[in-house]
Design an enzyme around this catalytic site. Structure first.
Site, PDB file in Angstrom:
ATOM      1  N   ASP A  10       0.862  -1.184   0.000  1.00  0.00           N
ATOM      2  CA  ASP A  10       0.000   0.000   0.000  1.00  0.00           C
ATOM      3  C   ASP A  10       0.903   1.240   0.000  1.00  0.00           C
ATOM      4  OD1 ASP A  10      -1.919   1.908   0.328  1.00  0.00           O
ATOM      5  OD2 ASP A  10      -2.767   1.108   2.176  1.00  0.00           O
ATOM      6  N   ASP A 105      -2.424   2.677  -6.323  1.00  0.00           N
ATOM      7  CA  ASP A 105      -1.430   2.710  -5.244  1.00  0.00           C
ATOM      8  C   ASP A 105      -1.380   1.432  -4.411  1.00  0.00           C
ATOM      9  OD1 ASP A 105      -3.872   3.037  -4.021  1.00  0.00           O
ATOM     10  OD2 ASP A 105      -3.260   4.708  -2.744  1.00  0.00           O
ATOM     11  N   GLU A 106      -1.918   0.323  -4.932  1.00  0.00           N
ATOM     12  CA  GLU A 106      -1.910  -0.933  -4.190  1.00  0.00           C
ATOM     13  C   GLU A 106      -1.534  -2.086  -5.112  1.00  0.00           C
ATOM     14  OE1 GLU A 106      -5.109  -0.370  -0.603  1.00  0.00           O
ATOM     15  OE2 GLU A 106      -5.926  -0.914  -2.556  1.00  0.00           O
TER      16      GLU A 106
END
Length: 400
Positions: A10, A105-106
């Protein structure tokens, strides 16, 4: 302890961190990313320096300026963030098996060999952190979590921010997450939390110990059983999802909130949605229009149509719906609009039409013309050819 199967990554304050990486002058300063370039907008992301003052996602620009004097506001540049996302993905994939890019973003990584034990996973994460910093940018940091399945790994990854590393397994569950609220868990919405409370499930520990068959009843779906079994450590594969439609929605800039201007924006949204529809080789057989006036209930209507990927056809339907909506919206300002192409299927599955006439999976003249427009715009730049007058509203997803 273990075995661990999944590593979840993350990225920390990703949008703001990318901007700080690009512009060294704002490193170490509070930064907020906004969707609109005026005082009426809100923050869609914030750096940790800004979060220290209480600024977060959803904070209005006015409140953020009051809470954090000297904060730097920057407009979203989604394409820039996607480019950095791909750079991070390339680094991860070189060191380990990158299973999925879960969002901008993961990332989800499959663990194997020594990395399935805690010491090996910890060493892998340290290597990944160093490589991302060295090859993508020193401002790019991430929190990592490992677990026996993707759900527990994702929860673990959010336990220590920023730049943390945590693990969840049968050895520390459910005590390690007993401090969390039910809706802190991914997939538990406010409405699902209310349903759990009505069923006597008041905390995370109780949810983890729930009979999975009872969870199916509470969720009214097999997904409840899957969710609880994963909380209990079972490794269940992610179910592939079927594409249900193509849509675009937009919170309108103040200068585009008059209905006549908003109508032109809706035409632009349809051109973008139908282009994606054709790119994926699909057709749609319903169209929906959503209008959100300020200080008035939302107006929404849908129309069924023969399955098509012809932009001009959806523009005709859009015009017909706007005519129906006009008595309601003509004197109102519109905060937002949305269009949606639904009931999608593959073009190759479309049956023929003797009256058109069209053979099975054959494109109509309008669909062939639309494909030609796509080709020209891809070669010479978006907007080279348009379907009449429209009003582009790039905003969040087209900058960068």
């Amino acid at each position: 302890m273990g075995p661990f199967r999944t590593l979840y990554i993350d990225m920390n304050s990703f949008f703001a961190s990318v901007e700080q990486q690009v512009d060294p002058s704002i490193r170490g300063r509070p930064v907020a990313i906004t969707a609109m370039e005026n005082e009426k907008g809100c923050c869609v992301a914030a750096s940790y320096e800004a979060k220290a003052f209480g600024v977060g996602t959803g904070t209005s620009v006015v409140d953020a300026r009051r809470m954090c004097p000297g904060i730097v506001f920057l407009p979203s540049r989604h394409r820039l963030y996607v480019r950095y996302n791909l750079q991070v993905a390339a680094v991860l994939d070189r060191f380990c098996e990158l299973e999925r890019i879960r969002s901008v973003d993961e990332f989800q990584v499959a663990l194997s060999g020594e990395a399935r034990a805690l010491a090996g996973a910890r060493a892998l994460v340290a290597s990944l952190k160093g490589a991302v910093a060295a090859e993508v940018g020193e401002c790019l940091r991430f929190s990592a979590g490992i677990g026996p399945n993707h759900l527990l790994a994702k929860i673990a990854g959010k336990l220590e921010k920023p730049n943390g590393f945590q693990w969840l397994s049968a050895d520390n569950m459910p005590d390690r997450i007993s401090h969390l609220e039910l809706d802190d868990l991914p997939g538990i919405s406010k409405s699902m939390k209310a349903r759990l409370l009505r069923a006597g499930v008041y905390d995370v520990g109780t949810l983890c110990r729930l009979d999975p068959r009872h969870a199916r009843i509470i969720w009214r779906s097999v997904e409840g059983e899957r969710f609880v079994r994963m909380l209990q450590g079972m490794n269940i594969e992610i179910t592939p999802t079927k594409r249900s439609g193509y849509g675009n929605s937009k919170v309108l800039a103040p200068e585009l909130r008059q209905p006549r201007e908003a109508y032109l924006v809706s035409r632009w949204l349809i051109e973008k949605a139908t282009s994606r529809l054709r790119r994926d080789g699909r057709v749609a057989s319903s169209f929906s229009l959503h209008l959100s006036p300020m200080d008035a209930p939302r107006w929404a209507r849908s129309i069924k149509t023969a399955s098509t990927q012809d932009t001009a056809e959806f523009l005709r339907i859009n015009r017909a719906l706007w005519i129906r909506a006009w008595p309601y919206v003509r004197w109102k300002k519109l905060l937002g609009i949305g269009v949606h192409l639904g009931d999608v299927d593959m073009l190759e599955n479309r049956i023929g039409d003797l009256l058109a006439p069209l053979a099975p999976a054959e494109r109509s003249a309008g669909e062939r013309a639309s494909a030609a427009v796509d080709f020209i715009n891809q070669r010479f730049g978006e907007g080279t050819v348009t379907y009449g007058i429209n009003r582009p509203h790039p905003g969040f997803f087209e900058r960068g």
